[in-house]
Design a protein around this motif. Structure first.
Motif, short mmCIF file in Angstrom:
data_model
loop_
_atom_site.label_atom_id
_atom_site.label_comp_id
_atom_site.label_asym_id
_atom_site.label_seq_id
_atom_site.Cartn_x
_atom_site.Cartn_y
_atom_site.Cartn_z
N MET A 1 38.48 15.48 -49.55
CA MET A 1 37.93 15.38 -50.86
C MET A 1 36.51 15.20 -51.17
N LYS A 2 35.89 15.75 -51.98
CA LYS A 2 34.44 15.94 -52.35
C LYS A 2 34.49 15.38 -53.70
N ILE A 3 33.65 14.24 -54.12
CA ILE A 3 33.29 14.05 -55.63
C ILE A 3 31.86 14.11 -55.78
N ILE A 4 31.61 14.94 -56.89
CA ILE A 4 30.53 15.07 -57.45
C ILE A 4 30.11 14.58 -58.67
N ARG A 5 29.18 13.99 -59.06
CA ARG A 5 28.81 13.10 -60.39
C ARG A 5 27.60 13.71 -60.84
N SER A 6 27.70 14.05 -62.21
CA SER A 6 26.48 14.22 -62.85
C SER A 6 26.42 13.81 -64.34
N PHE A 7 25.48 14.21 -64.84
CA PHE A 7 25.27 13.73 -66.62
C PHE A 7 24.92 14.94 -67.18
N GLU A 8 25.99 15.43 -68.10
CA GLU A 8 25.61 16.49 -69.04
C GLU A 8 26.01 16.22 -70.47
N PRO A 9 24.75 15.95 -71.23
CA PRO A 9 25.08 15.53 -72.40
C PRO A 9 25.78 16.41 -73.44
N GLY A 10 26.12 16.09 -74.37
CA GLY A 10 26.85 17.04 -75.31
C GLY A 10 28.23 16.48 -75.55
N ASP A 11 29.08 17.53 -75.93
CA ASP A 11 30.71 17.02 -76.12
C ASP A 11 31.50 17.97 -75.32
N ARG A 12 32.64 17.57 -75.19
CA ARG A 12 33.66 18.17 -74.27
C ARG A 12 33.86 19.91 -74.62
N TYR A 13 33.39 20.07 -75.96
CA TYR A 13 33.92 21.59 -76.31
C TYR A 13 33.25 22.83 -75.53
N ARG A 14 32.05 22.71 -74.89
CA ARG A 14 31.66 23.42 -73.97
C ARG A 14 32.21 23.66 -72.74
N PHE A 15 33.23 22.70 -72.31
CA PHE A 15 34.13 22.66 -71.25
C PHE A 15 35.12 23.65 -71.53
N ASP A 16 35.82 23.04 -72.82
CA ASP A 16 37.23 23.54 -73.29
C ASP A 16 36.94 25.06 -73.41
N PHE A 17 35.87 25.60 -74.11
CA PHE A 17 35.75 27.16 -74.46
C PHE A 17 35.03 27.67 -73.36
N ASP A 18 34.43 27.31 -72.51
CA ASP A 18 33.64 28.10 -71.58
C ASP A 18 33.86 27.61 -69.95
N LEU A 19 33.32 26.58 -69.70
CA LEU A 19 33.22 26.15 -68.08
C LEU A 19 34.60 25.95 -67.72
N CYS A 20 35.48 25.19 -68.40
CA CYS A 20 36.96 25.06 -68.06
C CYS A 20 37.93 25.82 -68.91
N SER A 21 37.69 26.90 -69.13
CA SER A 21 38.55 27.59 -70.20
C SER A 21 39.52 28.16 -69.41
N CYS A 22 40.81 28.60 -70.10
CA CYS A 22 41.98 29.22 -69.49
C CYS A 22 41.44 30.86 -68.89
N ALA A 23 40.57 31.32 -69.46
CA ALA A 23 40.25 32.52 -68.89
C ALA A 23 39.59 32.18 -67.52
N ARG A 24 39.04 31.33 -67.22
CA ARG A 24 38.32 31.02 -65.78
C ARG A 24 39.31 30.48 -65.08
N GLY A 25 40.70 30.25 -65.51
CA GLY A 25 41.54 29.83 -64.37
C GLY A 25 41.72 28.18 -64.42
N TRP A 26 41.56 27.50 -65.68
CA TRP A 26 41.60 26.12 -65.80
C TRP A 26 42.48 25.66 -66.67
N ALA A 27 43.00 24.68 -66.67
CA ALA A 27 44.09 23.94 -67.58
C ALA A 27 43.67 22.62 -67.92
N GLN A 28 43.95 22.32 -69.14
CA GLN A 28 43.54 20.87 -69.83
C GLN A 28 44.50 20.02 -69.35
N VAL A 29 44.17 18.78 -68.81
CA VAL A 29 45.03 17.86 -68.65
C VAL A 29 45.15 16.79 -69.75
N ASP A 30 46.22 16.95 -70.74
CA ASP A 30 46.10 16.14 -71.77
C ASP A 30 46.80 14.88 -71.84
#
Length: 92
Positions: A1-30
């Motif tokens: 297992m590898k863990i990568i930490r970073s700081f990316e200011p803003g809110d979660r919505y760029r992950f929801d709708f771009d970087l971690c979107s369903c279209a890219r094969g991601w699912a939200q863990v609610d």
């Protein structure tokens, strides 16, 4: 297992709708703690879990399917213990 930490200011919505979107094969863990400043996503094909909390980003990259499943079970366990569970996978 590898863990990568970073700081990316803003809110979660760029992950929801771009970087971690369903279209890219991601699912939200609610969980009950989801908010504009917090979110968790999982990519089974990449065996990666991404967590965003107030700009702190943690990427957990698992080596095996078993390790990936165990990491998701641990997220569920932690959330249940702390009153935010159960964790649920939202495939979109």
């Amino acid at each position: 297992m590898k863990i990568i930490r970073s700081f990316e200011p803003g809110d979660r919505y760029r992950f929801d709708f771009d970087l971690c979107s369903c279209a890219r094969g991601w699912a939200q863990v609610d969980t009950a703690q989801d908010a504009s400043w917090f979110g968790t996503w999982a990519s089974p094909s990449e065996r990666t879990i991404l967590n965003f909390a107030e700009g702190d980003v943690t990427r957990t990259i698992c080596d095996t399917d078993e390790e990936f499943a165990a990491a998701l079970r641990e997220i569920d366990r932690w959330n249940r213990v702390h009153g935010y569970g159960p964790a649920r996978i939202d495939p979109g």
